[in-house]
Design a protein around this motif. Sequence first.
Motif, PDB file in Angstrom:
ATOM      1  N   SER A 116      -0.971  12.968 -11.997  1.00  0.00           N
ATOM      2  CA  SER A 116      -1.250  11.675 -11.344  1.00  0.00           C
ATOM      3  C   SER A 116      -1.183  10.548 -12.374  1.00  0.00           C
ATOM      4  N   MET A 120       0.846   7.075 -12.601  1.00  0.00           N
ATOM      5  CA  MET A 120       0.025   5.859 -12.606  1.00  0.00           C
ATOM      6  C   MET A 120       0.360   4.951 -13.782  1.00  0.00           C
ATOM      7  N   GLU A 303       3.639   6.469  -5.451  1.00  0.00           N
ATOM      8  CA  GLU A 303       2.260   6.872  -5.207  1.00  0.00           C
ATOM      9  C   GLU A 303       1.861   8.012  -6.149  1.00  0.00           C
ATOM     10  N   ILE A 305      -0.860   9.722  -6.620  1.00  0.00           N
ATOM     11  CA  ILE A 305      -1.670  10.825  -6.091  1.00  0.00           C
ATOM     12  C   ILE A 305      -0.800  11.872  -5.411  1.00  0.00           C
ATOM     13  N   ARG A 442     -10.423   6.544 -13.128  1.00  0.00           N
ATOM     14  CA  ARG A 442      -9.405   5.671 -12.530  1.00  0.00           C
ATOM     15  C   ARG A 442      -8.544   6.435 -11.520  1.00  0.00           C
ATOM     16  N   VAL A 443      -8.335   7.722 -11.785  1.00  0.00           N
ATOM     17  CA  VAL A 443      -7.575   8.546 -10.832  1.00  0.00           C
ATOM     18  C   VAL A 443      -8.346   8.650  -9.521  1.00  0.00           C
ATOM     19  N   LYS A 445     -10.501   6.581  -8.265  1.00  0.00           N
ATOM     20  CA  LYS A 445     -10.424   5.302  -7.553  1.00  0.00           C
ATOM     21  C   LYS A 445      -9.123   5.205  -6.775  1.00  0.00           C
ATOM     22  N   ARG A 446      -8.044   5.664  -7.405  1.00  0.00           N
ATOM     23  CA  ARG A 446      -6.739   5.648  -6.735  1.00  0.00           C
ATOM     24  C   ARG A 446      -6.713   6.632  -5.566  1.00  0.00           C
ATOM     25  N   LEU A 449      -8.190   5.004  -2.465  1.00  0.00           N
ATOM     26  CA  LEU A 449      -7.234   4.067  -1.845  1.00  0.00           C
ATOM     27  C   LEU A 449      -6.158   4.849  -1.085  1.00  0.00           C
ATOM     28  N   TYR A 450      -5.703   5.951  -1.673  1.00  0.00           N
ATOM     29  CA  TYR A 450      -4.650   6.746  -1.037  1.00  0.00           C
ATOM     30  C   TYR A 450      -5.142   7.382   0.262  1.00  0.00           C
TER      31      TYR A 450
END
Length: 455
Positions: A116, A120, A303, A305, A442-443, A445-446, A449-450
Amino acid sequence: MVFLDKLFSEFASFVWGLPLLILLTGGGLYLLAFSKFLPFRFIDHAIQVLRGKYDDPNDPGEISHFQALTTALSATVGMGNIAGVAVAIAIGGPGAVFWMWISAIIGMATKFFTSSLAVMYRGKDSAGQIQGGPMYFIMEGLGKKWKPLAVMFSVCGLVGALPIFNVNQLTQAINDILLAPNQIEVGFTSSLIIGLILVSITSVVILGGIDRISKTASKLVPAMVGLYFVLVLIILVIHIQDVPKYIGLIFSNAFTAQNFKGDNFLGGALGGLILLGIRRAAFSNEAGIGTAPMAHGAAKTAEPIREGLVAMLGPAIDTLLVCTLTALAILVTGVWQTSDANGVSLTASAFNHAIPGIGNYLLLLCIFVFSISSLFSYSYYGSKCMSFLFGADKKHYYNYAYIASIILGATTSLNMMINLIDGFFALMAIPTMLATLLLAPRVLKRVKLYVATLK
């Protein structure tokens, strides 16, 4: 020379020792818990992404999700699955397989996070091309002050990606299974011919870059995994009455260490068995080392993720499927108790025992393709490290050194060089895991969102 041989042997043993295993296994357990077992909650979605449901030709990147996974798998599915499992069983018995499974489950979380991050925090090389991998997510995610960590990864990658060990083992398998039993003289000349054939095949593919490497891997890897699955299925059908017994032994011996013959660890045989299983799995699926994120970082996706979810399937296919197939073939045929062979020779004994006459040759075909596909991927990894350190216009020089090392690996028994390469390969895990642990929040958090976009 003897001094250097001993020095490099001790270097490899030290690097692959307890500190690295704590970093890989402990770090992986932390990531698994930190993500609340996310990899397993999204397996169905990962398979949909792999099948191309979310592909967009306009996304940045060079290759599809499927090609990225097969390119990464082409590097990991190889001698570790066929010879490494045999080593684990020869030393630890059936129980070693259980701890390989545990390591693979942990490795799925590690692969999710590292891959990821590879998407990113993609960076650009000196030619302006988008690139992914630990050296880039260290620089883009942690900042330029962390560059020494990125440089460490890349320098270690230049040495760790060399194919000397893989070629050496493949040459040995061809000599032992194909040439020697047919009274064909085995020596420098036969090994040189094998080396030249490997150079010819490898050169055609790797000089075409990641596009040709990924397209070749996407055809070879699924076909060979399929063939290997069919061959082991035949063996299991022949010995179907023994299958339940050995599956039970894998679980029971994992905690009794009844068949363990190695060195004790943390005061006992069980500790030694756990260490053996985790180390063999680490060699097999390479979760946390940082090689696979370089392939997944080239995936055509916007994306991160999605690519992380695809990448996490790697240890499942590599260790939970292919390594388990090898283990069951060795166990149900009984060769692990009746043969003094080890490594690839023990696996060959199992195939020859169950499928006399042609079992060895079919296994050799799988070994050959698995090993050849590994040669393609590692050249890509090494050239990416070269590009990061010296510029994109210099990366082709790595391929020339890489091709030359194939001849070296085929014609010599370079224990000293093999230990050196193994040691540097292991050192790649230090910057990869440290950066991954720092960037893990940070992953997640992403991920939130995903998941919200999916709903």
